[in-house]
Each structure stands twice: as C-alpha cells, then as structure tokens.
Motif scaffolding. Sequence first.
Motif, PDB file in Angstrom:
ATOM      1  N   UNK A 131     -33.747  45.247   3.080  1.00  0.00           N
ATOM      2  CA  UNK A 131     -32.727  45.603   4.058  1.00  0.00           C
ATOM      3  C   UNK A 131     -31.558  44.679   3.788  1.00  0.00           C
ATOM      4  N   UNK A 132     -30.367  45.132   4.043  1.00  0.00           N
ATOM      5  CA  UNK A 132     -29.219  44.287   3.766  1.00  0.00           C
ATOM      6  C   UNK A 132     -27.978  44.910   4.335  1.00  0.00           C
ATOM      7  N   UNK A 133     -26.887  44.182   4.202  1.00  0.00           N
ATOM      8  CA  UNK A 133     -25.667  44.645   4.839  1.00  0.00           C
ATOM      9  C   UNK A 133     -24.574  44.980   3.831  1.00  0.00           C
ATOM     10  N   UNK A 134     -24.958  45.196   2.568  1.00  0.00           N
ATOM     11  CA  UNK A 134     -23.914  45.504   1.590  1.00  0.00           C
ATOM     12  C   UNK A 134     -23.295  46.880   1.832  1.00  0.00           C
ATOM     13  N   UNK A 135     -23.985  47.719   2.613  1.00  0.00           N
ATOM     14  CA  UNK A 135     -23.405  49.011   2.985  1.00  0.00           C
ATOM     15  C   UNK A 135     -23.114  49.052   4.487  1.00  0.00           C
ATOM     16  N   UNK A 136     -22.789  47.867   5.060  1.00  0.00           N
ATOM     17  CA  UNK A 136     -22.387  47.832   6.468  1.00  0.00           C
ATOM     18  C   UNK A 136     -21.196  48.755   6.664  1.00  0.00           C
ATOM     19  N   UNK A 137     -21.040  49.428   7.773  1.00  0.00           N
ATOM     20  CA  UNK A 137     -21.880  49.381   8.983  1.00  0.00           C
ATOM     21  C   UNK A 137     -23.075  50.327   8.940  1.00  0.00           C
ATOM     22  N   UNK A 138     -23.175  51.145   7.883  1.00  0.00           N
ATOM     23  CA  UNK A 138     -24.275  52.116   7.881  1.00  0.00           C
ATOM     24  C   UNK A 138     -25.626  51.464   7.647  1.00  0.00           C
ATOM     25  N   UNK A 139     -25.663  50.391   6.843  1.00  0.00           N
ATOM     26  CA  UNK A 139     -26.947  49.718   6.686  1.00  0.00           C
ATOM     27  C   UNK A 139     -26.976  48.483   7.580  1.00  0.00           C
ATOM     28  N   UNK A 140     -28.141  48.206   8.122  1.00  0.00           N
ATOM     29  CA  UNK A 140     -28.306  47.010   8.957  1.00  0.00           C
ATOM     30  C   UNK A 140     -29.738  46.514   8.789  1.00  0.00           C
ATOM     31  N   UNK A 141     -30.173  45.650   9.692  1.00  0.00           N
ATOM     32  CA  UNK A 141     -31.486  45.041   9.471  1.00  0.00           C
ATOM     33  C   UNK A 141     -32.634  46.048   9.461  1.00  0.00           C
ATOM     34  N   UNK A 142     -32.446  47.188  10.111  1.00  0.00           N
ATOM     35  CA  UNK A 142     -33.546  48.160  10.103  1.00  0.00           C
ATOM     36  C   UNK A 142     -33.223  49.377   9.252  1.00  0.00           C
ATOM     37  N   UNK A 143     -31.965  49.588   8.958  1.00  0.00           N
ATOM     38  CA  UNK A 143     -31.594  50.804   8.230  1.00  0.00           C
ATOM     39  C   UNK A 143     -31.085  50.391   6.858  1.00  0.00           C
ATOM     40  N   UNK A 144     -31.957  50.494   5.854  1.00  0.00           N
ATOM     41  CA  UNK A 144     -31.573  50.089   4.515  1.00  0.00           C
ATOM     42  C   UNK A 144     -30.862  51.222   3.811  1.00  0.00           C
ATOM     43  N   UNK A 145     -30.228  50.896   2.706  1.00  0.00           N
ATOM     44  CA  UNK A 145     -29.435  51.886   1.976  1.00  0.00           C
ATOM     45  C   UNK A 145     -30.242  53.133   1.622  1.00  0.00           C
ATOM     46  N   UNK A 146     -31.564  52.933   1.349  1.00  0.00           N
ATOM     47  CA  UNK A 146     -32.357  54.076   0.896  1.00  0.00           C
ATOM     48  C   UNK A 146     -32.549  55.144   1.967  1.00  0.00           C
ATOM     49  N   UNK A 147     -32.174  54.822   3.218  1.00  0.00           N
ATOM     50  CA  UNK A 147     -32.354  55.794   4.304  1.00  0.00           C
ATOM     51  C   UNK A 147     -31.063  56.516   4.694  1.00  0.00           C
TER      52      UNK A 147
END
Lengths: 462, 462
Positions: free
Chosen positions: B10-26
Amino acid sequence: MKIILLSGGSGKRLWPLSNDTRSKQFLKLLKRPDGQYESMVQRVYRQIRSVSQDSQITVATVASQMDSIKSQLGDHVDIVLEPERRDTFPAIALACAYLQFEKECPLDEVVMVMPVDTYAGSDYFDVLVRMKNVVESTKSDLVLMGINPVFASPKYGYIIPTKGKSKENMIENAIPVAGFVEKPDEHAATKLIAKGAFWNGGAFAFKLGYLMSIVGGHFKDKGLSPNSFEDMRANYSLLEKTSFDYAVVEKAASISMIPYYGAWKDLGTWNTLTDEMEDKSVGMVKTNRSTVNTHIINELSIPIIVLGARDMIIAACPDGILVSDKEESAKLKDFVDDVDSRPMYEEKRWGNYKVLDYVHYENGSKSLTKHMVIQAGKGISYQCHSARDEIWTITDGTGVVLIDDIARSVSRGDVLHIAKGQKHSIRADKMADLHFIEVQLGDDLVENDILRFGETDVVEHQ
Amino acid sequence: MKIILLSGGSGKRLWPLSNDTRSKQFLKLLKRPDGQYESMVQRVYRQIRSVSQDSQITVATVASQMDSIKSQLGDHVDIVLEPERRDTFPAIALACAYLQFEKECPLDEVVMVMPVDTYAGSDYFDVLVRMKNVVESTKSDLVLMGINPVFASPKYGYIIPTKGKSKENMIENAIPVAGFVEKPDEHAATKLIAKGAFWNGGAFAFKLGYLMSIVGGHFKDKGLSPNSFEDMRANYSLLEKTSFDYAVVEKAASISMIPYYGAWKDLGTWNTLTDEMEDKSVGMVKTNRSTVNTHIINELSIPIIVLGARDMIIAACPDGILVSDKEESAKLKDFVDDVDSRPMYEEKRWGNYKVLDYVHYENGSKSLTKHMVIQAGKGISYQCHSARDEIWTITDGTGVVLIDDIARSVSRGDVLHIAKGQKHSIRADKMADLHFIEVQLGDDLVENDILRFGETDVVEHQ
C-alpha cells in the motif's frame, strides 16, 4: 449619508464559487486590514462606515440574495427587495420610494447610489462625500463619479467633461458634464480617452425629490400615482426595464462630475479577482515551489495538492471544481451553463448549509444529505414539504424544534422525523450554533417544495 | 495451474486514489475489452483465467487488503493472510504452506508466483504456462521469467543468461541462468543489457516440495518443524524478513529462464498509469480543446471543469484532490506523507463507504457522517463501539438489523439509534443493495474503536 447599494448580477463567471444564489460580491476572498477574509459587500460596507460612521445604508436586491446580505452585514442595513430582477432604474426608484415613504426621508436630502461589487480604494469614498457636497451646494441635478480610464475598454460608458471651464470656480473641483458615450468600440474609446473622457462607474448623487419626481412621471404615463412604498412595489413590473443611465442621467439638465484617480476594478472574472487576492492559497492547500502564479481556493474539507502548476486558477467548493489556465478562465461561462445548477452550499439568513450527498437510486427514489448550521439565536421559518420526509440528527448545540405546533428542546444525539406535510421549524439557543445532519427522502427532492408559515412561530427557548 | 499472487505495497504514490487501504492494484482505471473499467488485480485475474480456466489462485496479502480483494474478485480465489507485512520470501512460504497443508497439494506439483500488480500483455501468461512445463520436464529447481529490458533502469534486478549453450536443446527455449545483479546503477545496467541480461519481473515457477524443504530448513534453524498451516502462521514472525530472490533464487542450484518480449510495465506512478488509460477523463468532467495531454479522474459526485491544462494529472476523490504537472507527479510522495490519512472511501468485503462530513466542534466533540452501501445479500460483522453513538437512516433497499441480539427488518426511512456499547450488525436482503447514512457522535471517533463478535450472527432475512 444616505447610500443605496445596488446588489445585482448573480452569475457563473466565478463558478464554482458563484452560483444562482451566491454572487461574486459575497465571496470572502479579500483580506481585511486585520488579516481576516471579507467579501466585496463587507469591504464596501466597512469602507463606507470608515468615512461616515452613521451612514444610512439601503441595499436594493432580489429575494435570492437577501439571506447572504443578512448573513454578511447583519441588521446594520435596510434591505429593499425588488419583486423581480429588472434594471438599475426600477431598482433605484424602489429604494428611493423606501427612503421617502418608509424612512420619511426629506425630499431635499441627498442620496448616493453605488454598485455593491465596487472594488476601490478608500479615497473612492472621500469622492462620494464630495459628490454629496456638490449636490447640496450647487444647482446640479446629478453628480457622477468619473473613473480614471486606465485602458480603452469597450465595456463601459464614458463621461465627457466640458472643456475650458475654470475648475477653480466649481465646488469640490466638480466639472460640468458635456455628454456621454455608451460602450464605444476600442478605437472610439481610445479617442475619447485622449480627449479627457472618464469611465462611468455607476456612482451617482442626487436629491431624493429630484429622482422621485422622475419616477412619478413614469407612473403618471401609466395613469398611476403610487403614494406608498407598498404601492410602488406592487406596481414594480410597470416600471420600464431600463438603466438609470438611460432613464435619468442622459436626460438630466445639469450634470457634473468629480474625477476619481484611485484604484477601481471589476473583480468579475477569475483573472481580475485573483489579481487582488493577497494569499495565493485559501483553505487546505499544499503546493511546491514549481507552482507559479497560481491561485488556489479550497472551500472543501479535503486537501488539495498542487505540483508544477503555472498561471492557473484552482477553485473547489461543494458545487464543483475548476482547474483553469488564467487566460482561458474567461471562457468559463460557456462551460458552466449546462452544469447541474442545484446549489450545494448556501449562506442563509439563519446560517448556512452544505449538500454532502445526493443519490438517485435505481428505483427512482432519491436521498439528499445536508449539514445544516443554524446560527446562535436564529431559526428557520415554520415550513412544510409536500413530497419529502426528513430525518434530522442533531450533532452539536441545543435549540428548540416545533413540529405540528408541538415544541420540544433538542440537543446533540436527538433525532427528529419530519414526515411529508408536517409543519416544522428549528431555532438555535442563544449561546451557540446548532448543527444537524438532514437526510431528505423522496422521489422528487426539488428546492421549491416548501410552504412557509412565517418566521417567528418557534417559541424562544429559555 | 497453481498460482500465487503477491498483493503487497500500500502506498501513496497514486494519492489521492491510493491510501493505506486502497493500493494501486485496486484502482479501476483500466479498460476491459468490453469497455467496462477494471483494476490491475481484476485484469491479472481475467488474464490468468483466459490461459487456464481452472487455475487455482491463491492471493497472499495482509488484512487491510482482504476486503478489497474479496470485493473485486469475489470468492473465486483463496486468500492467505500474512499476520504482518514481512517480505516476499515469508509471504510465498506461507502461501505454499497453505497449498500443502490446507489444499493437500502434492509436493511435486508446480507452483507459479507473480506480483498482482503486473501490467503485461496476454502473452505474459503464455510464458507462465511454458515456465510450468519447464519445471515439470527438466531438473531446473526454479524457472524465472526474463523481462525484455527496454531501458537501463536502476530499479530492477537483472538476470544474466548463460551464453553459448544451444537453446534448441532446451524445452520451451528456456535458457540456463548464469547469475544475477541486483539494482545496478544506470551505467552498469547499460552494460548488462548490452551483454543480453533481462529484468527479473518477480515471476517464478518451482515444485511445491522444493520450496517447502527450504522453508523447513529455515524453521529447523530455529529449532521448529511446523507441520500445519496454522503452525506456520503462528510462527510467521520467525521467518526472516527477506526477499524470495535473496532467500531462494540466489541460492538455487539449477535455474533457467524464459524470455518475455511483450508489454510489461510498472503502473506505480501517475505518469505511467495515465499512459495506459484509454480514456482521458473518468467521471463527471468537462474540458475544452486547449486542454492537452491531461488525464482527469473524478470519483466525486460534483463536476470538474478543466480549461487550458497541459500535460497534467487531475485526480479527485473523497480523500483529496491532486492537480499536478505529469513530470512533477513523481514528487508527490513527499507531499502526501503528512496529509491527514484517515481514508475517506473504502471498499469493503460487504460493500463500501464514503465519508461525507467530519467536523470537530469547539467543545471537543465530533461528528462523522458516512454514506454506507451494503451489497445485496452481504452484511457487516456483529460489532460494538466503546466511545461513539451511531444514528443510521436507511435511504434505500431492505435488510435486517440486529441490535443487542434483537433482529428487525428495516427499509427506506427507518432510523436506528445505536448507543455506545450496543452490539449491532446489518445485512442487506438478497435482491438489492442497502444504503444508509450513518452519523457517528463522540469525542473520539477513531477507526479502531471496534470490537467484533463474528461475521454471521445476523439472521438471514426472509
């Protein structure tokens, strides 16, 4: 001083911040000397008070702006509601009738008129006072302010002063006016400026009786002679939809002008408005160093991160999000016209609300969720809805609710069910604002599904 | 085929869409052949099924991603939960133990491993099948996929194939591997590529018994010999935090490699992800013609208007808004680290929620309002909260609610009060999703204020 402020023009040139109920003059984006933000309306009000503490200010506007004005200026101004939006002549006529009939203002008193969205330096208001002195001391029917024209704009009217007359003989250095030219093309405007013409910025001074006799003439042509404010208001639609310039200024026998050389701007587009914003960012915003000449206004409760933006305007609020090159922002109007126009945030006389969620379900039903804030001591009108149920969850503060004539005290955690057709109202206690989450349920959640039974039916809570 | 998908990072390199629970793969931003959007996880799953309909897929991941995986892949995959995030060797070891002990998979069966966020062409999966054939038919302990290196990246490991050996003698054109170089600098990488090296893309094939004997060796060093999945899981923290490459690949006696020359990308940054997006805009977006090479993703329910943006990424969702030059988006990580990290949108096993409003009042109390969607037939666990009251207003659908062991049917317009400490659960009926607005009230509305009593305590509603 008697001052009429004309508060007009709702529009979307500052979308998403401006909408049908929230005009540019209500946006709190300008900085007060104390560092707090204020709107154009609040700025003009503060500037008037600073030259004349006891000015009597009347705001002429339409119903959709009343709540914003009350919320921003409180009860320190009188509000005259135009029954419909017409033009500046009917609006000024109605406000003058209010001064004559309701405020019992003598006919030889001087009245000043100015647009409420004027963005000017404080010396503008010194010129206003001098205009009043000229009307009082000379035979001028009308005194105008001549704005120093800084470029050959085709948007404004131009005032042509007389030449050769010795200014020294005039009171307050006022100059007799030779004539007017309305919205010349750029070439003609350049020539006018070279000849010493000024912009007409819509600030006028005249004696109340002078204007009322012109208004009386207009009504006489229709066979009427209204002699009360309510009479005038009832016949408002009979007044020609025309500008004050056309109906009064261009027909006046004796007009003079005082030039104003200070700052004066039309903050009606994102480009001009952001020029006057002291802070590049307002709200929850982060930018990096390669973000240059970019203004960011965030009225949402989520953060905005801006990296590497140049010459842009970014504005976010519950109505929508704008990301625009500054130059291109002039084209905004074409794009917002068909954006769904339900306001998502409104300032009201009693506080404000924000739409949090609006869902159309597959079966045709809808839900709309709002965060409502009722200001301490204020309340909404006693009302009912024909096509929706509402569920209110009090989240902060205390107050009193009236449902079908039964009053009860409410506080944090209380839940109220308001069925279709039930009369209801809520008032916040005097100590603190009252917050609640309102969930509307129905097949047709339109804004005008409201029947009002008056403003003061809620019993004051002890 | 037995395939282990590693779902990490999990990471924030695709913030705001990615966050601690929503990783890029989702993130559902890729287009399926039928025009619908799918996530990387869903794409990989679909691609595997297309080469092998009856593959047995096991996803190794941590608890925070379980709900997203279940929501996106349903029950068609097995999920092995790592008790804590360690590295790829422990994760693969645990998934293999699951296959051996829980799925009773024979030790001579071939297992394939690949990262779930692999973005590759369909021929990638043909190579996977060929890797399996090689393990089955040769003495290779391990078969790797060699990704055709398209530039001298310092980010990857490099596989060096042996030279001179005749490829014709090998099954499936597999090439024996001479060695590895981990993350060389750019200069060294250029040299490696010139000599015929490949990228190591993290796709491996091996026999289950081979890996389990290595794992057994690791535990033996600690004086343990776990002989069940639960035993392995209980001792998970004893497995060294190390990569599969280090613990297995670099120590293997006989390794071969099959080259893959097709598309293969790391969609881990906004720049690379938007390169693969077929649509420039997703969601409620309007742009003009002077908006060029700009990708806009709007997951909010309010419109975004973009005028004159060039080479930008604009992403808006309940967590926040990003407006970034494409090149500059690589710097995003530094800016999001201190952004308040409460997720405002989450996909759950039972549906999803969106935070609509989160207010801290002056007196220290707080309110948080959510729109909850429970998928048809699903329900949340039976739970209670120690420091908050909740008020639920059902806005659509029907279901059954259990509060302190008392069940009742609910439908649109019903309101439920759940006090601190009350056990509660809700399940949607099978026919349609259930929507409700949840208002949380308390002084401390933290996410981990939850005590669960199990998943299935809600009686199925008739």
